[in-house]
Design a protein around this motif. Sequence first.
Motif, PDB file in Angstrom:
ATOM      1  N   ALA A  19       0.838  -1.211   0.000  1.00  0.00           N
ATOM      2  CA  ALA A  19       0.000   0.000   0.000  1.00  0.00           C
ATOM      3  C   ALA A  19       0.868   1.255   0.000  1.00  0.00           C
ATOM      4  N   ASP A  20       1.936   1.244   0.791  1.00  0.00           N
ATOM      5  CA  ASP A  20       2.835   2.392   0.857  1.00  0.00           C
ATOM      6  C   ASP A  20       3.511   2.663  -0.483  1.00  0.00           C
ATOM      7  N   GLU A  21       3.818   1.605  -1.211  1.00  0.00           N
ATOM      8  CA  GLU A  21       4.490   1.763  -2.503  1.00  0.00           C
ATOM      9  C   GLU A  21       3.643   2.527  -3.507  1.00  0.00           C
ATOM     10  N   ILE A  22       2.330   2.426  -3.366  1.00  0.00           N
ATOM     11  CA  ILE A  22       1.463   3.167  -4.295  1.00  0.00           C
ATOM     12  C   ILE A  22       0.701   4.282  -3.583  1.00  0.00           C
ATOM     13  N   ASN A  23       1.201   4.650  -2.386  1.00  0.00           N
ATOM     14  CA  ASN A  23       0.671   5.780  -1.641  1.00  0.00           C
ATOM     15  C   ASN A  23      -0.832   5.669  -1.375  1.00  0.00           C
ATOM     16  N   MET A  24      -1.247   4.496  -0.902  1.00  0.00           N
ATOM     17  CA  MET A  24      -2.650   4.276  -0.566  1.00  0.00           C
ATOM     18  C   MET A  24      -2.757   3.899   0.905  1.00  0.00           C
ATOM     19  N   SER A  25      -3.917   4.188   1.483  1.00  0.00           N
ATOM     20  CA  SER A  25      -4.181   3.740   2.847  1.00  0.00           C
ATOM     21  C   SER A  25      -4.380   2.225   2.827  1.00  0.00           C
ATOM     22  N   LEU A  26      -4.276   1.609   3.992  1.00  0.00           N
ATOM     23  CA  LEU A  26      -4.489   0.160   4.069  1.00  0.00           C
ATOM     24  C   LEU A  26      -5.909  -0.212   3.633  1.00  0.00           C
ATOM     25  N   SER A  27      -6.905   0.543   4.105  1.00  0.00           N
ATOM     26  CA  SER A  27      -8.279   0.215   3.736  1.00  0.00           C
ATOM     27  C   SER A  27      -8.536   0.470   2.248  1.00  0.00           C
ATOM     28  N   GLY A  28      -7.966   1.541   1.715  1.00  0.00           N
ATOM     29  CA  GLY A  28      -8.112   1.821   0.291  1.00  0.00           C
ATOM     30  C   GLY A  28      -7.456   0.753  -0.560  1.00  0.00           C
ATOM     31  N   PHE A  29      -6.291   0.304  -0.144  1.00  0.00           N
ATOM     32  CA  PHE A  29      -5.572  -0.743  -0.867  1.00  0.00           C
ATOM     33  C   PHE A  29      -6.346  -2.055  -0.806  1.00  0.00           C
ATOM     34  N   GLN A  30      -6.882  -2.369   0.362  1.00  0.00           N
ATOM     35  CA  GLN A  30      -7.674  -3.596   0.492  1.00  0.00           C
ATOM     36  C   GLN A  30      -8.871  -3.558  -0.444  1.00  0.00           C
ATOM     37  N   LYS A  31      -9.578  -2.423  -0.474  1.00  0.00           N
ATOM     38  CA  LYS A  31     -10.749  -2.301  -1.348  1.00  0.00           C
ATOM     39  C   LYS A  31     -10.333  -2.440  -2.812  1.00  0.00           C
ATOM     40  N   TYR A  32      -9.227  -1.801  -3.182  1.00  0.00           N
ATOM     41  CA  TYR A  32      -8.725  -1.880  -4.547  1.00  0.00           C
ATOM     42  C   TYR A  32      -8.435  -3.334  -4.931  1.00  0.00           C
ATOM     43  N   CYS A  33      -7.769  -4.068  -4.050  1.00  0.00           N
ATOM     44  CA  CYS A  33      -7.423  -5.464  -4.330  1.00  0.00           C
ATOM     45  C   CYS A  33      -8.662  -6.336  -4.461  1.00  0.00           C
ATOM     46  N   VAL A  34      -9.635  -6.120  -3.588  1.00  0.00           N
ATOM     47  CA  VAL A  34     -10.863  -6.898  -3.658  1.00  0.00           C
ATOM     48  C   VAL A  34     -11.581  -6.605  -4.973  1.00  0.00           C
ATOM     49  N   GLU A  35     -11.647  -5.340  -5.364  1.00  0.00           N
ATOM     50  CA  GLU A  35     -12.302  -5.000  -6.626  1.00  0.00           C
ATOM     51  C   GLU A  35     -11.581  -5.628  -7.811  1.00  0.00           C
ATOM     52  N   LEU A  36     -10.262  -5.660  -7.769  1.00  0.00           N
ATOM     53  CA  LEU A  36      -9.510  -6.318  -8.837  1.00  0.00           C
ATOM     54  C   LEU A  36      -9.899  -7.784  -8.941  1.00  0.00           C
ATOM     55  N   TYR A  37     -10.007  -8.434  -7.814  1.00  0.00           N
ATOM     56  CA  TYR A  37     -10.362  -9.844  -7.802  1.00  0.00           C
ATOM     57  C   TYR A  37     -11.787 -10.059  -8.301  1.00  0.00           C
ATOM     58  N   VAL A  38     -12.708  -9.291  -7.766  1.00  0.00           N
ATOM     59  CA  VAL A  38     -14.118  -9.453  -8.121  1.00  0.00           C
ATOM     60  C   VAL A  38     -14.348  -9.172  -9.602  1.00  0.00           C
ATOM     61  N   LYS A  39     -13.652  -8.188 -10.114  1.00  0.00           N
ATOM     62  CA  LYS A  39     -13.863  -7.783 -11.503  1.00  0.00           C
ATOM     63  C   LYS A  39     -12.819  -8.390 -12.437  1.00  0.00           C
ATOM     64  N   SER A  40     -12.188  -9.475 -12.036  1.00  0.00           N
ATOM     65  CA  SER A  40     -11.110 -10.031 -12.848  1.00  0.00           C
ATOM     66  C   SER A  40     -11.600 -10.734 -14.109  1.00  0.00           C
ATOM     67  N   ASP A  41     -12.890 -11.014 -14.197  1.00  0.00           N
ATOM     68  CA  ASP A  41     -13.440 -11.603 -15.413  1.00  0.00           C
ATOM     69  C   ASP A  41     -13.265 -10.610 -16.557  1.00  0.00           C
ATOM     70  N   PRO A  42     -12.617 -11.007 -17.652  1.00  0.00           N
ATOM     71  CA  PRO A  42     -12.362 -10.069 -18.761  1.00  0.00           C
ATOM     72  C   PRO A  42     -13.609  -9.371 -19.295  1.00  0.00           C
ATOM     73  N   ALA A  43     -14.750 -10.027 -19.199  1.00  0.00           N
ATOM     74  CA  ALA A  43     -15.989  -9.388 -19.663  1.00  0.00           C
ATOM     75  C   ALA A  43     -16.390  -8.243 -18.739  1.00  0.00           C
ATOM     76  N   MET A  44     -15.937  -8.303 -17.483  1.00  0.00           N
ATOM     77  CA  MET A  44     -16.282  -7.276 -16.515  1.00  0.00           C
ATOM     78  C   MET A  44     -15.233  -6.177 -16.426  1.00  0.00           C
ATOM     79  N   ARG A  45     -13.984  -6.507 -16.725  1.00  0.00           N
ATOM     80  CA  ARG A  45     -12.900  -5.562 -16.502  1.00  0.00           C
ATOM     81  C   ARG A  45     -11.823  -5.759 -17.557  1.00  0.00           C
ATOM     82  N   LYS A  46     -11.467  -4.688 -18.238  1.00  0.00           N
ATOM     83  CA  LYS A  46     -10.485  -4.788 -19.303  1.00  0.00           C
ATOM     84  C   LYS A  46      -9.128  -4.214 -18.916  1.00  0.00           C
ATOM     85  N   ASN A  47      -9.061  -3.433 -17.855  1.00  0.00           N
ATOM     86  CA  ASN A  47      -7.792  -2.827 -17.475  1.00  0.00           C
ATOM     87  C   ASN A  47      -6.820  -3.876 -16.948  1.00  0.00           C
TER      88      ASN A  47
END
Length: 123
Positions: A19-47
């Motif tokens: 989290a520190d490496e990308i200048n995010m709070s712990l809770s923000g980083f956790q949310k970001y990681c969860v969203e990456l996982y949840v939206k990892s289906d290519p039809a849902m997320r292209k980034n």
Amino acid sequence: MRIYSNYSNSEVASIKKEADEINMSLSGFQKYCVELYVKSDPAMRKNTIPIFNLKKILTQSLLDIKPGTTFIVSSLFKPEVWSNLSRSEKRILADDLTKYVDSHPEFIVVKRIRGTIKQYKKI
């Protein structure tokens, strides 16, 4: 809504380091990681560009802007990159842009567009 998680001390240390490496709070980083996982289906997320690299693109784009140029956050990225970002990623980048502009006097906020989008100018 809140979701709670429990981590061991070693897990917290690892998460904090990332989290520190990308200048995010712990809770923000956790949310970001969860969203990456949840939206990892290519039809849902292209980034496929990590947020750390998106922040580097943002900073480099700001360095490349010529004085007198007005811009908004989305114009700092290729259209195909910006359109594939999640709402959360766009917000993170917009917040980073605000922080950057606030700490660099060669940039100013010109106006707000549609209530929430800020237009900036490099002077």
